[in-house]
Design an enzyme around this catalytic site. Structure first.
Site, mmCIF file in Angstrom:
data_model
loop_
_atom_site.group_PDB
_atom_site.id
_atom_site.type_symbol
_atom_site.label_atom_id
_atom_site.label_comp_id
_atom_site.label_asym_id
_atom_site.label_seq_id
_atom_site.Cartn_x
_atom_site.Cartn_y
_atom_site.Cartn_z
ATOM 1 N N ASN A 69 46.169 88.296 83.582
ATOM 2 C CA ASN A 69 45.466 87.232 84.243
ATOM 3 C C ASN A 69 45.886 86.562 84.032
ATOM 4 O O ASN A 69 45.356 85.756 84.875
ATOM 5 C CB ASN A 69 44.769 87.904 82.600
ATOM 6 C CG ASN A 69 43.645 88.934 82.434
ATOM 7 O OD1 ASN A 69 43.339 89.669 83.373
ATOM 8 N ND2 ASN A 69 43.703 89.474 80.977
ATOM 9 N N TYR A 122 51.681 82.407 69.062
ATOM 10 C CA TYR A 122 52.390 83.374 69.704
ATOM 11 C C TYR A 122 53.427 83.254 70.207
ATOM 12 O O TYR A 122 54.359 84.355 71.263
ATOM 13 C CB TYR A 122 50.876 83.261 71.383
ATOM 14 C CG TYR A 122 49.625 83.642 70.856
ATOM 15 C CD1 TYR A 122 49.174 84.836 70.720
ATOM 16 C CD2 TYR A 122 48.986 82.205 70.839
ATOM 17 C CE1 TYR A 122 47.466 84.497 70.915
ATOM 18 C CE2 TYR A 122 47.667 82.492 70.922
ATOM 19 C CZ TYR A 122 47.306 83.295 70.109
ATOM 20 O OH TYR A 122 45.529 83.534 70.207
ATOM 21 N N HIS A 130 54.227 88.437 76.087
ATOM 22 C CA HIS A 130 53.289 88.221 76.673
ATOM 23 C C HIS A 130 53.937 86.561 76.921
ATOM 24 O O HIS A 130 53.651 85.813 77.666
ATOM 25 C CB HIS A 130 51.827 87.852 76.120
ATOM 26 C CG HIS A 130 50.760 88.468 77.753
ATOM 27 N ND1 HIS A 130 51.474 88.519 78.573
ATOM 28 C CD2 HIS A 130 49.550 87.809 77.283
ATOM 29 C CE1 HIS A 130 50.563 88.708 79.457
ATOM 30 N NE2 HIS A 130 49.178 88.450 78.597
ATOM 31 N N TYR A 156 46.468 78.317 77.936
ATOM 32 C CA TYR A 156 46.233 80.180 77.314
ATOM 33 C C TYR A 156 46.326 81.141 78.757
ATOM 34 O O TYR A 156 45.966 80.428 79.755
ATOM 35 C CB TYR A 156 45.012 80.575 76.594
ATOM 36 C CG TYR A 156 44.905 80.426 75.869
ATOM 37 C CD1 TYR A 156 45.571 80.691 74.687
ATOM 38 C CD2 TYR A 156 44.352 78.170 74.758
ATOM 39 C CE1 TYR A 156 46.270 80.254 72.911
ATOM 40 C CE2 TYR A 156 44.001 78.064 73.069
ATOM 41 C CZ TYR A 156 45.321 78.852 72.448
ATOM 42 O OH TYR A 156 45.273 78.399 71.075
#
EC number: 3.1.1.29
Length: 202
Positions: free
Chosen positions: A112, A14, A19, A64
């Site tokens: 989120n 990632y 993000h 996460y």
């Protein structure tokens, strides 16, 4: 004392994602300002240093994105911090690429990571919104933020990360307007002015 939180997902898979621009920023803050080596703390990685004569902890949750609040709550409780002491750096699809805005509280616009933090410590922390652009339609948002920045975007991303880190002391001093101004002018000088679009988020 301030707690700077960079949002992102852990792991090499990632690390180049849109993000993860929050991780990129706090990595650069720690590097540029000579913070202590990163170590495992608060369900993530943390480093410590001084900015504007103020103690600053930088934190990258390893929970996460959707559970970022767990790590932030651990750090807030350990240091007995108030919401106003917390500054969260995160990707913002409702801002054009290379645009930065600072806000306190307000909506989370479907993010989120922010949702999790607000659920754990309250809503009145400061957010540094790092524009990554919108893919155009809602259905593409998930893929957009979980894809790496395109090669053509890397120059402005590097410039933005560097500029935000360079001016981070203004955030410690709660000089949010001055911070926004400095970043905007510096990005203009580097040839990466934002497109002037108004943000769509409260």
């Amino acid at each position: 004392m301030r707690l700077f939180v960079g949002l992102g997902n852990p792991g090499t898979k990632y690390q180049g994602n849109r993000h993860n621009i929050g991780f990129m920023v706090v990595d650069e803050i720690a590097r540029r300002h000579g913070f202590a080596p990163w170590r495992r703390r608060f369900q993530g990685e943390a480093s410590e240093g001084t900015l504007d004569r103020e103690r600053v902890i930088v934190l990258k949750p390893a929970t996460y994105m959707n559970n970022s609040g767990n790590a932030v709550q651990d750090a807030v409780q350990f240091f007995k911090l108030k919401e106003a002491d917390v500054v969260v750096f995160h990707d913002e699809i409702e801002l054009p690429p290379a645009k930065v805005r600072v806000k306190v509280g307000g909506g989370i616009a479907g993010h989120n990571g922010l949702r999790s933090i607000s659920a754990h410590i309250g809503n009145d922390y400061r957010r540094v919104r790092l524009g990554v652009g919108h893919p155009g339609v809602k259905e593409l948002v998930h893929a957009h933020v979980l894809n790496d920045f395109a090669r053509s975007e890397r120059s402005w991303v590097e410039a933005l990360v560097d500029t935000v880190a360079e001016n981070a002391a203004l955030l410690v001093a709660a000089k949010d307007s001055a911070f926004q101004n400095k970043v905007h002018l510096a990005m203009q000088a580097k040839g990466f002015a934002d497109n002037g679009g108004e943000d769509k988020q409260n």
